[in-house]
Scaffold this motif. Structure first.
Motif, PDB file in Angstrom:
ATOM      1  N   ARG A 177     -16.065   2.936 -34.209  1.00 48.56           N
ATOM      2  CA  ARG A 177     -15.641   2.573 -35.566  1.00 48.56           C
ATOM      3  C   ARG A 177     -15.134   1.137 -35.599  1.00 48.56           C
ATOM      4  NH1 ARG A 177     -11.738   7.072 -38.100  1.00 48.56           N
ATOM      5  NH2 ARG A 177     -11.611   5.429 -39.665  1.00 48.56           N
ATOM      6  N   GLU A 194     -16.047  -1.272 -33.593  1.00 50.42           N
ATOM      7  CA  GLU A 194     -17.192  -2.166 -33.444  1.00 50.42           C
ATOM      8  C   GLU A 194     -17.964  -2.285 -34.748  1.00 50.42           C
ATOM      9  OE1 GLU A 194     -21.303  -2.689 -30.811  1.00 50.42           O
ATOM     10  OE2 GLU A 194     -19.833  -1.157 -30.265  1.00 50.42           O
ATOM     11  N   ALA A 195     -18.157  -1.161 -35.425  1.00 50.19           N
ATOM     12  CA  ALA A 195     -18.923  -1.180 -36.670  1.00 50.19           C
ATOM     13  C   ALA A 195     -18.216  -1.988 -37.752  1.00 50.19           C
ATOM     14  CB  ALA A 195     -19.166   0.255 -37.151  1.00 50.19           C
ATOM     15  N   THR A 196     -16.911  -1.783 -37.888  1.00 54.35           N
ATOM     16  CA  THR A 196     -16.167  -2.499 -38.929  1.00 54.35           C
ATOM     17  C   THR A 196     -16.037  -3.981 -38.607  1.00 54.35           C
ATOM     18  OG1 THR A 196     -14.120  -1.790 -37.822  1.00 54.35           O
ATOM     19  CG2 THR A 196     -14.859  -0.493 -39.710  1.00 54.35           C
ATOM     20  N   GLN A 197     -15.868  -4.315 -37.336  1.00 50.47           N
ATOM     21  CA  GLN A 197     -15.775  -5.725 -36.966  1.00 50.47           C
ATOM     22  C   GLN A 197     -17.125  -6.417 -37.174  1.00 50.47           C
ATOM     23  OE1 GLN A 197     -14.138  -6.349 -33.069  1.00 50.47           O
ATOM     24  NE2 GLN A 197     -13.946  -8.558 -33.339  1.00 50.47           N
ATOM     25  N   ARG A 198     -18.190  -5.701 -36.875  1.00 48.69           N
ATOM     26  CA  ARG A 198     -19.539  -6.257 -37.061  1.00 48.69           C
ATOM     27  C   ARG A 198     -19.809  -6.527 -38.538  1.00 48.69           C
ATOM     28  NH1 ARG A 198     -23.727  -2.174 -35.047  1.00 48.69           N
ATOM     29  NH2 ARG A 198     -22.589  -2.479 -33.083  1.00 48.69           N
ATOM     30  N   ALA A 199     -19.243  -5.656 -39.403  1.00 51.79           N
ATOM     31  CA  ALA A 199     -19.442  -5.813 -40.843  1.00 51.79           C
ATOM     32  C   ALA A 199     -18.460  -6.810 -41.462  1.00 51.79           C
ATOM     33  CB  ALA A 199     -19.302  -4.459 -41.534  1.00 51.79           C
ATOM     34  N   GLY A 200     -17.546  -7.329 -40.670  1.00 52.01           N
ATOM     35  CA  GLY A 200     -16.604  -8.314 -41.180  1.00 52.01           C
ATOM     36  C   GLY A 200     -15.311  -7.737 -41.709  1.00 52.01           C
ATOM     37  N   PHE A 201     -15.111  -6.411 -41.539  1.00 52.84           N
ATOM     38  CA  PHE A 201     -13.875  -5.779 -41.998  1.00 52.84           C
ATOM     39  C   PHE A 201     -12.866  -5.777 -40.848  1.00 52.84           C
ATOM     40  CE2 PHE A 201     -17.262  -3.544 -44.470  1.00 52.84           C
ATOM     41  CZ  PHE A 201     -16.994  -4.162 -45.686  1.00 52.84           C
ATOM     42  N   GLU A 221      -9.839  -3.232 -40.756  1.00 52.84           N
ATOM     43  CA  GLU A 221     -10.193  -1.885 -40.327  1.00 52.84           C
ATOM     44  C   GLU A 221     -10.420  -1.824 -38.816  1.00 52.84           C
ATOM     45  OE1 GLU A 221     -11.261  -3.408 -42.916  1.00 52.84           O
ATOM     46  OE2 GLU A 221     -11.005  -2.082 -44.651  1.00 52.84           O
ATOM     47  N   TYR A 255     -24.273   1.049 -30.251  1.00 49.65           N
ATOM     48  CA  TYR A 255     -22.924   0.537 -29.989  1.00 49.65           C
ATOM     49  C   TYR A 255     -22.834   0.059 -28.538  1.00 49.65           C
ATOM     50  CZ  TYR A 255     -21.660   2.737 -34.408  1.00 49.65           C
ATOM     51  OH  TYR A 255     -21.585   3.085 -35.726  1.00 49.65           O
TER      52      TYR A 255
END
Length: 384
Positions: A132, A134-141, A144, A83
């Motif tokens: 969280r 960063e992870a959701t934005q990276r996945a396109g969500f 969230e 991250y």
């Protein structure tokens, strides 16, 4: 929007299974109980207490956990887990806090506060929700990611942390602008939140800009918040309130025409919100502004709207204000008889509402106008 529950720190290392708040208590002693023992026949067995105790080996991570600061360990964790954006953002926030403290200098409120990097609970919240997001934005969500940043904006609600709240509301708006499939709902909410932050900071013009955007995005929409209230109604109320505050400053500077224009917009927003109480208050403020500007005709027009709404709501306090303001407007036109009639209604309304101060004001005003009329009559008789 409810705030997510606080993050509980998970310890690591050889003592991670222990709860520091628990204390050891001996087993309950039961008297007069007979225990049966079995003899150990094999005497070559070594008693557990006689066995060699080998020291536990600590890993490099375990040693670092106790040697380094909490901030250092959190940063290492974020980097180790990939991250990098969250690490950079957290480090920048810590640096910003230090810069604000240095700018404030000794004796300032922020100088007395504990540095952000020395507050483990806040660091844990930042690590949890930033990673969280960063992870959701990276996945396109993106929705969230928005919610995780909104949780941080709402977590930092104390006065000392208001700058952090403002920072995360701004970042929510940045993400909300990239969300397209909700028709602009998140963007509308974000504009409303940022506008409220600027209003609390006294930056009324900036607040008005965001409230305008909030209102524009909610026109024709049926979006509602958790309480069931429509976003459009809330946007209208925000604009009514901020326009009234802006007009107050204009009136202080005797900028009557600009103040009247701004108050009329507040009145229109109140009507659009379909809130009669708000509409009445707005009409009253417009009437007073026209009266201050010397336009009694327009003042009476808006004061009459206020009067009729107050009657419909059976609001005696507001009705008394309407009668008193109408009397002043009529007096400025030289209509003494009508002025007295409205002042008498003001007195009766004040009696019904048990408003002692209003009753006193009404009686004083009525006495003054009657005295003025008597003086005018005396002058006429003297001349004749």
């Amino acid at each position: 929007m409810s705030i997510l529950p606080a993050v509980i720190r998970q310890g690591t290392g050889i003592h991670s299974g222990l709860n520091p708040e628990q204390t050891y208590s001996p087993p309950h002693q039961t008297p007069n109980v007979t225990f049966k023992f079995h003899l150990i026949k094999n005497k070559n067995i070594t008693h557990p207490l006689q066995a060699e105790v080998k020291p536990a080996l600590l890993s490099e991570n375990d040693i670092a956990l106790y040697r380094n600061s909490h901030k250092h360990n959190i940063c290492i964790d974020m980097l180790r887990e990939g991250y990098h954006k969250s690490f950079t953002e957290l480090f920048a926030l810590i640096q910003k806090w230090n810069a604000l403290r240095e700018a404030g200098g000794p004796g300032s409120a922020i100088w007395q506060q504990r540095p952000l990097e020395d507050q483990p609970d806040k660091l844990d919240q930042l690590q949890h929700f930033l990673t969280r997001a960063e992870a959701t934005q990276r996945a396109g969500f993106l929705e969230e990611a928005y919610e995780n940043r909104l949780a941080l904006a709402q977590y930092f609600k104390e006065p000392d942390d208001r700058w952090l709240s403002c920072y995360f509301y701004d970042s929510c708006l940045d993400i909300a602008k990239t969300i397209k499939k909700d028709g602009g709902k998140k963007e509308a909410e974000a504009h409303g939140n940022v506008g409220l932050v600027y209003e609390q900071q006294g930056q009324l013009e900036k607040a008005a800009e965001h409230y305008e955007a909030f209102h524009h995005l909610t026109v024709g929409r049926l979006w509602k918040d958790e309480t069931g209230r429509t976003h459009h109604s809330l946007a209208c109320e925000n604009l009514w309130r901020i326009c009234t505050l802006l007009a107050d400053k204009m009136l202080e500077n005797k900028e009557y025409q600009q103040a009247i224009k701004t108050l009329i917009k507040a009145f229109e927003m109140a009507k659009e919100a379909d809130n009669k109480t708000m509409e009445g208050k707005a009409a009253y403020r417009v009437g007073l502004a026209f009266l201050a500007a010397g336009d009694s005709k327009m003042a009476i027009k808006y004061l009459d709207i206020f009067l009729q709404i107050s009657k419909a709501l059976d609001d005696h306090v507001s009705l008394g204000k309407a009668y008193e303001a109408m009397a002043r407007a009529l007096e400025s036109q030289g209509k003494i008889q009508e002025t007295i009639q409205y002042l008498e209604m003001f007195v009766e309304t004040a009696k019904r509402s048990s408003a002692s101060q209003s009753l006193l004001d009404a009686c004083v005003s009525l006495g003054i106008i009657n005295n003025t009329r008597e003086c005018q009559n005396l002058n006429i008789k003297t001349r004749t």
